[in-house]
Scaffold this active site. Structure first.
Site, short mmCIF file in Angstrom:
data_model
loop_
_atom_site.label_atom_id
_atom_site.label_comp_id
_atom_site.label_asym_id
_atom_site.label_seq_id
_atom_site.Cartn_x
_atom_site.Cartn_y
_atom_site.Cartn_z
N ARG A 118 37.97 -29.13 16.78
CA ARG A 118 36.69 -29.53 15.94
C ARG A 118 35.49 -30.11 16.77
NH1 ARG A 118 40.86 -31.41 12.69
NH2 ARG A 118 41.54 -30.17 11.20
N LYS A 140 22.85 -22.19 19.56
CA LYS A 140 23.42 -20.96 19.05
C LYS A 140 24.25 -20.61 19.76
CE LYS A 140 19.89 -18.67 16.25
NZ LYS A 140 19.25 -17.34 16.55
N GLU A 182 12.28 -11.84 27.40
CA GLU A 182 12.23 -13.16 26.36
C GLU A 182 11.23 -14.13 26.84
OE1 GLU A 182 14.41 -13.29 24.24
OE2 GLU A 182 16.30 -12.05 24.79
N LYS A 224 10.73 -23.37 23.21
CA LYS A 224 11.78 -23.34 22.36
C LYS A 224 12.39 -24.57 21.70
CE LYS A 224 16.01 -21.12 21.71
NZ LYS A 224 17.14 -20.07 22.00
N GLU A 234 17.39 -22.19 11.79
CA GLU A 234 16.72 -21.17 11.33
C GLU A 234 16.47 -20.70 10.08
OE1 GLU A 234 17.65 -17.94 14.38
OE2 GLU A 234 17.44 -16.55 12.56
N ARG A 238 12.23 -20.66 13.43
CA ARG A 238 13.02 -20.50 14.45
C ARG A 238 13.43 -18.83 14.32
NH1 ARG A 238 18.68 -23.31 16.86
NH2 ARG A 238 18.90 -21.72 18.66
N ASN A 242 13.55 -14.34 17.29
CA ASN A 242 14.17 -12.81 17.07
C ASN A 242 13.13 -11.92 17.13
OD1 ASN A 242 16.73 -14.12 16.77
ND2 ASN A 242 16.27 -14.56 14.70
N HIS A 245 14.46 -8.49 18.30
CA HIS A 245 15.97 -8.38 18.19
C HIS A 245 16.50 -7.60 17.15
CE1 HIS A 245 15.27 -11.61 21.11
NE2 HIS A 245 16.60 -12.02 21.23
N HIS A 249 18.88 -4.98 18.87
CA HIS A 249 20.36 -5.29 18.40
C HIS A 249 20.86 -3.86 18.04
CE1 HIS A 249 20.65 -9.89 17.78
NE2 HIS A 249 20.41 -9.68 19.00
N HIS A 262 20.67 -6.61 27.18
CA HIS A 262 20.21 -7.26 25.90
C HIS A 262 18.57 -7.29 26.11
CE1 HIS A 262 19.72 -10.21 22.70
NE2 HIS A 262 18.97 -10.91 23.34
N1 NAD Z 1 22.27 -18.56 22.22
C1 NAD Z 1 21.21 -18.04 22.28
O1 NAD Z 1 20.19 -18.33 21.52
C2 NAD Z 1 21.06 -16.51 22.71
C3 NAD Z 1 19.58 -16.15 22.97
C4 NAD Z 1 19.45 -14.98 23.64
C5 NAD Z 1 20.44 -14.12 23.97
N2 NAD Z 1 21.86 -14.67 24.08
C6 NAD Z 1 22.90 -13.94 24.47
O2 NAD Z 1 22.96 -13.88 25.83
C7 NAD Z 1 23.55 -12.78 26.28
C8 NAD Z 1 22.88 -12.11 27.41
O3 NAD Z 1 22.78 -13.18 28.35
P1 NAD Z 1 22.33 -12.78 29.89
O4 NAD Z 1 21.25 -11.94 30.15
O5 NAD Z 1 22.48 -13.83 30.80
O6 NAD Z 1 23.67 -11.85 30.48
P2 NAD Z 1 25.12 -12.24 31.13
O7 NAD Z 1 25.47 -13.42 30.88
O8 NAD Z 1 26.06 -10.98 30.91
O9 NAD Z 1 24.65 -11.92 32.46
C9 NAD Z 1 24.09 -10.93 33.23
C10 NAD Z 1 24.64 -10.49 34.57
O10 NAD Z 1 24.27 -11.25 35.68
C11 NAD Z 1 25.19 -12.02 36.23
N3 NAD Z 1 24.85 -13.29 36.78
C12 NAD Z 1 24.56 -14.53 35.97
N4 NAD Z 1 24.08 -15.30 36.93
C13 NAD Z 1 23.87 -14.54 38.04
C14 NAD Z 1 23.32 -15.05 39.05
N5 NAD Z 1 22.87 -16.42 39.55
N6 NAD Z 1 23.38 -14.18 40.29
C15 NAD Z 1 24.02 -12.74 40.23
N7 NAD Z 1 24.60 -12.43 39.05
C16 NAD Z 1 24.49 -13.41 37.98
C17 NAD Z 1 26.65 -12.03 35.15
O11 NAD Z 1 27.74 -12.19 35.64
C18 NAD Z 1 26.16 -10.52 34.33
O12 NAD Z 1 26.85 -9.60 35.14
C19 NAD Z 1 23.78 -11.82 25.11
O13 NAD Z 1 25.05 -11.99 24.98
C20 NAD Z 1 22.94 -12.36 24.14
O14 NAD Z 1 23.55 -12.00 22.83
C21 NAD Z 1 21.98 -15.89 23.30
#
Ligand code: NAD
Length: 355
Positions: A118, A140, A182, A224, A234, A238, A242, A245, A249, A262
């Protein structure tokens, strides 16, 4: 070092931003309240940065859970795997989880932290540009369901966010660009001056100039943090985060998670949103052109995949979390620096936009 605070009463937490922050374990240790922590990362990031963190925390026993790399692993199977590992390690409610990686690791680890017994403390160490400017801040957390992205999750805030801007040096250029989508988003929805700064500092950012990166990441986190402090769950403001998005998506789901990054999908989605704003008579043509030019300058897509039209977009968008009372809500810019949430995109406009 830049230090910001996400102000959420007793759940407030700091964001530290600095190059080479990871090798300075002292501050990180302040946020680990027991002599044990569990680092969650993926098999690509693990060999790059885990050891630096472990070596910087000599007084804390760190166990490690390594997930396979990729968005396709942000699912319930990985969630269960992490929980099983935590149980095998005899992790307790007060054990701190450390999420080391991009948004996939951050979202998955955060959701585990929200659920394990929890709720257990967790720290975000984002290593992609996208996760440093967006996903690591704001609480999130989620995993994907085959029928929709981020369909299973929780709002759950970390205890601290540690952003080492130097980790971006190992990030592939395509991932860096995806993160820039972003970054640009914040300018469009909230801060015209920041949008203009981005226009003027494109070359410095692409070259990963230390000061330019520090400023851009800090400004995004500041915006942010401000938005999340006003509307954590949200219910209004907030939702502006998006931008791009809803369309994005749909692109990600249709193309298969991971095929379009993404941020790339969000970039094409923001152009669609800007054009919708123009069709509504809100955005000036010249402003739409500036949005497109800035997105293109960072080598991001400005059009959706050619095989996607109105019907395909709508099939995916009906599952969007922004559907309220049967109506799909869109985030549409009114001008650079100002956006609104609106259900008012009629079928004709959408067909003209998407076909
Ligand atoms: N929680 C939120 O508010 C929020 C907001 C935006 C996006 N997201 C989510 O985030 C995700 C996308 O995140 P992302 O773009 O970071 O993708 P990711 O986590 O897949 O990272 C992208 C790639 O970079 C690699 N990587 C990470 N750090 C590295 C580094 N320093 N050097 C070399 N390679 C590295 C990872 O292993 C991966 O292959 C999606 O799932 C999306 O839905 C969440």
């Amino acid at each position: 070092m830049t230090t910001l605070t996400v102000k959420l009463g007793e759940r407030s937490y700091p964001i530290f931003i600095q190059p080479s922050l990871l090798s300075q374990g002292n501050k990180l240790a302040d946020y680990i309240k027991t002599d044990k922590a569990v680092l969650v990362t993926n098999d690509l990031v693990d060999p790059l940065y885990s050891q630096t963190i472990i070596a910087s925390l000599p007084d804390i026993k760190i166990d490690k859970i390594v997930i396979a790399d990729g968005e396709q692993h942000k699912n319930l199977a990985s969630f269960e795997h992490v929980i099983t590992q935590l149980l095998n390690m005899s992790a307790a409610r007060d054990t701190t989880l450390i999420a080391l990686g991009g948004g996939v690791i951050g979202d998955l680890t955060g959701f585990v932290a929200a659920s394990f017994q929890r709720g257990m403390p967790f720290i975000q160490i984002p290593t992609t540009l996208l996760s440093q400017v967006d996903s690591s801040v704001g609480g999130k957390t989620a995993v994907n369901h085959p029928l929709g992205k981020n369909m299973i999750g929780a709002f759950y805030q970390p205890k601290a966010v540690f952003i080492d801007t130097k980790t971006l040096q190992t990030l592939p250029a395509k991932e860096f660009s995806a993160g820039m989508a972003e970054v640009i988003k914040y300018g469009i929805i909230y801060d015209k001056a920041f949008f203009e700064w981005l226009e003027q500092n494109t070359a410095q950012l692409i070259a990963q100039d230390v000061d330019a990166l520090q400023y851009a990441i800090a400004r995004c986190c500041e915006i942010k943090a401000e938005i999340v402090a006003i509307d954590e769950r949200e219910s209004g403001l907030r939702a502006l985060l998006n931008l791009g998005h809803t369309f994005g998506h749909a692109i990600e789901a249709e193309q298969g998670y991971g095929n379009w990054l993404h941020g790339e999908a969000v970039a094409a989605g923001m152009v669609l949103a800007a054009k919708a704003g123009q069709m509504k008579g809100w955005m000036q043509t010249e402003e739409v052109q500036r949005v497109i030019a800035l997105i293109e300058a960072f080598a991001l897509p400005i059009t959706p995949p050619t095989d996607m039209g109105y019907d395909t977009f709508m099939q995916h968008m009906v599952h969007d979390k922004k559907v309220q009372a049967g109506k799909l809500n869109y985030i549409i810019p009114k001008a650079i620096g100002e956006a609104i949430v609106t259900p008012e995109l009629d079928e004709t406009l959408l067909k003209n936009l998407l076909n």
